[in-house]
Write a protein that holds these residues in place. Structure first.
Motif, mmCIF file in Angstrom:
data_model
loop_
_atom_site.group_PDB
_atom_site.id
_atom_site.type_symbol
_atom_site.label_atom_id
_atom_site.label_comp_id
_atom_site.label_asym_id
_atom_site.label_seq_id
_atom_site.Cartn_x
_atom_site.Cartn_y
_atom_site.Cartn_z
ATOM 1 N N GLY A 12 0.820 -1.197 0.000
ATOM 2 C CA GLY A 12 0.000 0.000 0.000
ATOM 3 C C GLY A 12 0.851 1.241 0.000
ATOM 4 O O GLY A 12 2.079 1.173 0.066
ATOM 5 N N ARG A 13 0.195 2.342 -0.071
ATOM 6 C CA ARG A 13 0.874 3.628 -0.078
ATOM 7 C C ARG A 13 1.554 3.880 1.260
ATOM 8 O O ARG A 13 1.189 3.282 2.276
ATOM 9 C CB ARG A 13 -0.125 4.741 -0.355
ATOM 10 C CG ARG A 13 -0.778 4.614 -1.722
ATOM 11 C CD ARG A 13 -1.653 5.815 -1.985
ATOM 12 N NE ARG A 13 -2.420 5.667 -3.197
ATOM 13 C CZ ARG A 13 -2.027 6.056 -4.401
ATOM 14 N NH1 ARG A 13 -0.837 6.603 -4.562
ATOM 15 N NH2 ARG A 13 -2.798 5.893 -5.443
ATOM 16 N N ASP A 14 2.510 4.799 1.261
ATOM 17 C CA ASP A 14 3.147 5.205 2.507
ATOM 18 C C ASP A 14 2.071 5.744 3.446
ATOM 19 O O ASP A 14 1.166 6.467 3.020
ATOM 20 C CB ASP A 14 4.191 6.299 2.246
ATOM 21 C CG ASP A 14 5.375 5.774 1.451
ATOM 22 O OD1 ASP A 14 5.683 4.578 1.550
ATOM 23 O OD2 ASP A 14 6.000 6.584 0.734
ATOM 24 N N GLU A 117 -5.215 1.144 1.080
ATOM 25 C CA GLU A 117 -5.325 2.416 0.349
ATOM 26 C C GLU A 117 -5.673 3.533 1.319
ATOM 27 O O GLU A 117 -6.379 3.314 2.304
ATOM 28 C CB GLU A 117 -6.404 2.298 -0.729
ATOM 29 C CG GLU A 117 -6.506 3.488 -1.655
ATOM 30 C CD GLU A 117 -5.233 3.740 -2.436
ATOM 31 O OE1 GLU A 117 -4.668 4.842 -2.273
ATOM 32 O OE2 GLU A 117 -4.797 2.865 -3.195
ATOM 33 N N VAL A 118 -5.171 4.701 1.032
ATOM 34 C CA VAL A 118 -5.417 5.888 1.834
ATOM 35 C C VAL A 118 -5.593 7.057 0.870
ATOM 36 O O VAL A 118 -4.997 7.070 -0.209
ATOM 37 C CB VAL A 118 -4.245 6.112 2.834
ATOM 38 C CG1 VAL A 118 -2.951 6.405 2.130
ATOM 39 C CG2 VAL A 118 -4.576 7.154 3.860
ATOM 40 N N SER A 119 -6.427 8.013 1.237
ATOM 41 C CA SER A 119 -6.649 9.176 0.368
ATOM 42 C C SER A 119 -5.428 10.099 0.436
ATOM 43 O O SER A 119 -4.654 10.055 1.399
ATOM 44 C CB SER A 119 -7.893 9.948 0.817
ATOM 45 O OG SER A 119 -7.638 10.583 2.065
ATOM 46 N N GLU A 122 -5.572 12.090 3.704
ATOM 47 C CA GLU A 122 -5.234 11.321 4.908
ATOM 48 C C GLU A 122 -3.744 10.990 4.928
ATOM 49 O O GLU A 122 -3.109 11.019 5.983
ATOM 50 C CB GLU A 122 -6.082 10.053 4.993
ATOM 51 C CG GLU A 122 -5.852 9.236 6.242
ATOM 52 C CD GLU A 122 -6.209 9.940 7.543
ATOM 53 O OE1 GLU A 122 -5.843 9.398 8.607
ATOM 54 O OE2 GLU A 122 -6.845 11.008 7.534
ATOM 55 N N GLN A 123 -3.172 10.687 3.775
ATOM 56 C CA GLN A 123 -1.736 10.424 3.725
ATOM 57 C C GLN A 123 -0.961 11.661 4.184
ATOM 58 O O GLN A 123 -0.025 11.558 4.984
ATOM 59 C CB GLN A 123 -1.298 10.028 2.316
ATOM 60 C CG GLN A 123 0.186 9.680 2.257
ATOM 61 C CD GLN A 123 0.681 9.441 0.853
ATOM 62 O OE1 GLN A 123 0.409 10.239 -0.054
ATOM 63 N NE2 GLN A 123 1.396 8.346 0.662
ATOM 64 N N THR A 124 -1.356 12.826 3.714
ATOM 65 C CA THR A 124 -0.709 14.081 4.111
ATOM 66 C C THR A 124 -0.808 14.267 5.625
ATOM 67 O O THR A 124 0.180 14.590 6.288
ATOM 68 C CB THR A 124 -1.356 15.281 3.388
ATOM 69 O OG1 THR A 124 -1.172 15.109 1.983
ATOM 70 C CG2 THR A 124 -0.743 16.596 3.834
#
Length: 182
Positions: A12-14, A117-119, A122-124
């Motif tokens: 998944g994303r960081d 997954e993250v938006s 939310e990642q920021t």
């Protein structure tokens, strides 16, 4: 466990929550049967090997569960997006990985692959919280900061990865992570 061999991959994303999910699962399991594998940057020797060779020794034996915090799918994601492998190697990987995973499943390994997954928002928020929290700064790497601006490139790489590797024997399971309590 009755002799099962289970490999669970978390990709998944960081800041999507891979480490947190793995921690929550592992804390409920006997450490004699459950291992967490989070490989670092490949060594010079590993870079000269068959790509999957560095992962094979970590696959589960009878009666084991192995939780992979990222995996061979680094080739389809970070390595591809950040230019650590050629486009030719990335495409070759996408053709080969279903065969590698088929061999694993045929050998009796239960293989589960999860994408968290993250938006972008939310990642920021999560990455910013790591900067200001001494308990979390260790989670923030220079690569996280470099890759942060490559959202669209990672999205394209993820979609191509799913299209090439979502198979009947190793389907992808996607979970959205938007827990704002972290």
């Amino acid at each position: 466990m009755q002799g099962l061999k289970v490999a669970v991959i978390f990709e998944g994303r960081d800041a999507a929550g891979k480490g947190g999910v793995i921690k929550r699962i592992a804390e409920c399991l006997n450490p004699r049967i459950c291992r967490i594998v989070a490989l670092g940057t490949p060594t010079e020797r590993e870079r000269g090997q068959w790509y999957f060779q560095r992962y094979a020794p970590h696959l589960p034996a009878k009666g084991e569960i192995v939780l992979f915090d990222r995996s061979w799918y680094n080739r389809a994601g970070v390595e591809r997006v950040m230019g650590f492998c050629t486009e030719e190697k990335a495409r070759g990987f996408l053709q080969t990985v279903p065969l590698f995973e088929r061999l694993m499943v045929d050998s009796g390994i239960i293989l589960l692959t999860y994408w968290l997954e993250v938006s972008p928002e939310e990642q920021t928020r999560r990455l910013k919280s790591r900067i200001g929290d001494g308990r979390k700064t260790w989670k923030l790497t220079p690569m996280d900061l470099k890759s942060y601006d490559r959202w669209d490139d990672y999205t394209k790489a993820r979609d191509e990865m799913f299209a090439a590797t979502d198979t009947a024997w190793a389907p992808w399971f996607v979970a959205r992570s938007e827990d704002k309590k972290r």
